[in-house]
Design an enzyme around this catalytic site. Sequence first.
Site, mmCIF file in Angstrom:
data_model
loop_
_atom_site.group_PDB
_atom_site.id
_atom_site.type_symbol
_atom_site.label_atom_id
_atom_site.label_comp_id
_atom_site.label_asym_id
_atom_site.label_seq_id
_atom_site.Cartn_x
_atom_site.Cartn_y
_atom_site.Cartn_z
ATOM 1 N N GLU A 112 0.830 -1.204 0.000
ATOM 2 C CA GLU A 112 0.000 0.000 0.000
ATOM 3 C C GLU A 112 0.865 1.255 0.000
ATOM 4 O OE1 GLU A 112 -2.893 -0.215 3.204
ATOM 5 O OE2 GLU A 112 -3.485 -2.241 2.624
ATOM 6 N N GLU A 179 -8.613 1.505 -4.284
ATOM 7 C CA GLU A 179 -9.694 1.180 -3.340
ATOM 8 C C GLU A 179 -10.437 2.413 -2.829
ATOM 9 O OE1 GLU A 179 -8.569 -1.450 -0.144
ATOM 10 O OE2 GLU A 179 -10.533 -1.283 0.819
HETATM 11 O O1 KIV Z 1 -6.295 -7.339 1.770
HETATM 12 C C1 KIV Z 1 -7.097 -7.312 0.818
HETATM 13 O O2 KIV Z 1 -7.989 -8.157 0.690
HETATM 14 C C2 KIV Z 1 -6.969 -6.239 -0.141
HETATM 15 C C3 KIV Z 1 -8.113 -6.031 -1.051
HETATM 16 C C4 KIV Z 1 -9.082 -5.149 -0.364
HETATM 17 C C5 KIV Z 1 -7.687 -5.480 -2.350
HETATM 18 O O3 KIV Z 1 -6.004 -5.548 -0.139
#
Ligand code: KIV
Length: 261
Positions: A112, A179
């Site tokens: 991220e 997201e």
């Molecule tokens: O951890 C997860 O499932 C994710 C999704 C929301 C893309 O990062």
Amino acid sequence: MIRTITSIKNAKNSEKLVMITAYDALFASLFDEKVDMILVGDSLNNSFNGQKDTVSIDLSMMIYHTKAVLRGAKNTLTITDMPFGSYLDEKSALKNASKIYQQTGAHAVKLEGGKERAHIIKALTNNSIAVIGHIGLMPQFARSEGGFKIRGKEDEDIKRLIDDARAVEDAGAFCIVVEGLKEEAGKAITEAVNIPTIGIGAGRYMDGQVLVWSDMLGFFEEFKPKFVKRYLNGADLVKKAVEQYASDVKNGKFPDDEFIY
Ligand code: KIV
């Protein structure tokens, strides 16, 4: 046939990509070859581990679950989320992503962050580790940002998000998860980059979509985000089946002739 990183990149503007999460061998085997990519998401900390956010999951847990998923899904490109705290700087990111690569057989990692973490993505891609970026609402940072906030409501934020997406692309990521943002922001991001965007709560103008499997199959009942479409009422089906089993045992209906040696 298993998708290659190149074929995922080339899907931009020609096909929609499908990604689903998986956390164990059993369900991964059911999803195998039905989707383009499986994500071993750190969301398993919420849906499977009963935690409020993704922060407390660590590298060893991600490795354990990725190994299980890859035992089940032998023919699907599989990506592992790098957990919170595992990519604080280039050196630790490289060490931890290498561990995931070496110990699990995952095809790529996801982390991220936008512009501010592009140097980390670059450190990995420069060392032959395939990376998916993740921008917009970033669950690993929700605690420090005071909750899960929808992004892209103002022009300025849309500009910031576009800069993030471009930085992730320039750093060598082959794809970006986007997201929790307004649809027009998602559209602008998709148009701004040459790598596929995979949306979750990011609207229709994405190159692909990802959903958390326990949300889309209706097993996670605590709450249902607006963007989740339930394709099965998993929780209801399971509860009814277990109630029936319990009742059969209590009433001496199970096992009957059919189920004895
Ligand atoms: O951890 C997860 O499932 C994710 C999704 C929301 C893309 O990062």
